[in-house]
Design a protein around this motif. Structure first.
Motif, short mmCIF file in Angstrom:
data_model
loop_
_atom_site.label_atom_id
_atom_site.label_comp_id
_atom_site.label_asym_id
_atom_site.label_seq_id
_atom_site.Cartn_x
_atom_site.Cartn_y
_atom_site.Cartn_z
N MET A 45 70.38 6.30 56.75
CA MET A 45 69.69 5.04 57.09
C MET A 45 68.96 4.53 55.84
O MET A 45 68.52 5.32 55.01
N ASP A 46 68.82 3.22 55.74
CA ASP A 46 67.98 2.69 54.66
C ASP A 46 66.54 2.61 55.18
O ASP A 46 66.25 2.92 56.32
N ALA A 47 65.62 2.18 54.30
CA ALA A 47 64.20 2.18 54.66
C ALA A 47 63.90 1.22 55.82
O ALA A 47 63.08 1.52 56.69
N GLU A 48 64.57 0.09 55.86
CA GLU A 48 64.33 -0.88 56.93
C GLU A 48 64.81 -0.33 58.28
O GLU A 48 64.10 -0.46 59.29
N GLN A 49 65.96 0.28 58.31
CA GLN A 49 66.47 0.87 59.55
C GLN A 49 65.57 2.01 60.02
O GLN A 49 65.32 2.16 61.22
N THR A 50 65.06 2.80 59.08
CA THR A 50 64.17 3.91 59.42
C THR A 50 62.87 3.39 60.00
O THR A 50 62.38 3.92 61.01
N ALA A 51 62.30 2.35 59.40
CA ALA A 51 61.06 1.77 59.92
C ALA A 51 61.28 1.21 61.32
O ALA A 51 60.42 1.36 62.20
N ARG A 52 62.43 0.58 61.56
CA ARG A 52 62.73 0.05 62.88
C ARG A 52 62.89 1.17 63.91
O ARG A 52 62.44 1.06 65.03
N ALA A 53 63.51 2.29 63.50
CA ALA A 53 63.70 3.42 64.41
C ALA A 53 62.37 4.06 64.78
O ALA A 53 62.17 4.48 65.92
N LEU A 54 61.45 4.12 63.82
CA LEU A 54 60.14 4.72 64.08
C LEU A 54 59.16 3.73 64.73
O LEU A 54 58.14 4.14 65.27
N GLY A 55 59.46 2.45 64.63
CA GLY A 55 58.59 1.44 65.23
C GLY A 55 57.33 1.18 64.44
O GLY A 55 56.33 0.76 65.00
N GLN A 56 57.36 1.40 63.13
CA GLN A 56 56.19 1.15 62.30
C GLN A 56 56.60 0.99 60.84
O GLN A 56 57.70 1.37 60.47
N GLN A 57 55.70 0.44 60.05
CA GLN A 57 55.95 0.26 58.63
C GLN A 57 55.81 1.60 57.92
O GLN A 57 55.01 2.44 58.30
N LEU A 58 56.58 1.78 56.86
CA LEU A 58 56.51 3.00 56.06
C LEU A 58 55.57 2.77 54.88
O LEU A 58 55.51 1.68 54.32
N GLN A 59 54.83 3.81 54.50
CA GLN A 59 53.91 3.73 53.38
C GLN A 59 54.51 4.48 52.20
O GLN A 59 54.89 5.64 52.32
N TYR A 60 54.57 3.79 51.05
CA TYR A 60 55.12 4.38 49.84
C TYR A 60 54.20 5.50 49.36
O TYR A 60 52.99 5.33 49.27
N LEU A 90 59.33 11.06 54.56
CA LEU A 90 60.74 10.68 54.55
C LEU A 90 61.24 10.61 53.11
O LEU A 90 60.68 9.87 52.30
N GLN A 91 62.27 11.38 52.80
CA GLN A 91 62.84 11.41 51.45
C GLN A 91 64.08 10.53 51.40
O GLN A 91 64.99 10.70 52.21
N PHE A 92 64.09 9.58 50.47
CA PHE A 92 65.24 8.70 50.27
C PHE A 92 65.87 9.01 48.93
O PHE A 92 65.17 9.18 47.93
N ARG A 93 67.19 9.07 48.90
CA ARG A 93 67.94 9.24 47.66
C ARG A 93 69.03 8.19 47.63
O ARG A 93 69.74 8.01 48.62
N HIS A 94 69.12 7.50 46.53
CA HIS A 94 70.07 6.38 46.37
C HIS A 94 69.85 5.35 47.47
O HIS A 94 70.80 4.74 47.96
N GLY A 95 68.60 5.16 47.90
CA GLY A 95 68.26 4.16 48.89
C GLY A 95 68.59 4.54 50.32
O GLY A 95 68.42 3.73 51.22
N ARG A 96 69.03 5.77 50.55
CA ARG A 96 69.41 6.22 51.89
C ARG A 96 68.58 7.44 52.30
O ARG A 96 68.21 8.26 51.46
N LEU A 97 68.30 7.56 53.58
CA LEU A 97 67.51 8.67 54.10
C LEU A 97 68.25 9.98 53.90
O LEU A 97 69.36 10.16 54.38
N ALA A 98 67.61 10.89 53.15
CA ALA A 98 68.24 12.17 52.84
C ALA A 98 67.57 13.32 53.57
O ALA A 98 68.14 14.40 53.69
N GLY A 99 66.35 13.13 54.06
CA GLY A 99 65.67 14.20 54.77
C GLY A 99 64.28 13.76 55.20
O GLY A 99 63.75 12.75 54.74
#
Length: 111
Positions: A45-60, A90-99
């Motif tokens: 998943m990308d960051a936007e899809q992950t935020a939508r799945a969790l129902g909240q904004q992600l903090q860098y 949430l760990q992202f690699r190459h813009g995709r959720l990796a773990g």
């Protein structure tokens, strides 16, 4: 060949459609289809899809572009005096959720 086609046609005609009678109670759906969290986290998943799945904004938290770590503070509730929050990293690699890793933290009241 004709015998095989005749056998297949006979088999298709013998199968009856399984329709629910009018006014009948529909079958129960599997438990996993009725959960409130109907968009689970998934690798890729990308960051936007992950935020939508969790129902909240992600903090860098940190990381260079495309290889970021984000934080989601999940409010689990708790008592009226002390809010109970879980930290989900949430760990992202190459813009995709990796773990991801949930950190319960330390309870300062019991030290």
């Amino acid at each position: 060949m004709k015998l095989m086609m005749l056998a297949a046609g006979t088999m298709l005609l013998s199968i009856s459609a399984q329709a629910e009678p009018f006014g009948a109670v529909p079958q129960r759906q599997p438990f996993v289809t009725t959960l409130s969290n109907n968009i689970p986290l998934a690798f890729g998943m990308d960051a936007e899809q992950t935020a939508r799945a969790l129902g909240q904004q992600l903090q860098y938290v940190r990381g260079r572009p495309g290889h970021e770590i984000y934080l989601a503070l999940r409010n689990i509730g708790g008592s009226g005096l002390i809010p109970y929050r879980h930290r989900l990293f949430l760990q992202f690699r190459h813009g995709r959720l990796a773990g991801w890793k949930e950190d319960y933290g330390e309870n300062w009241m019991w030290e």
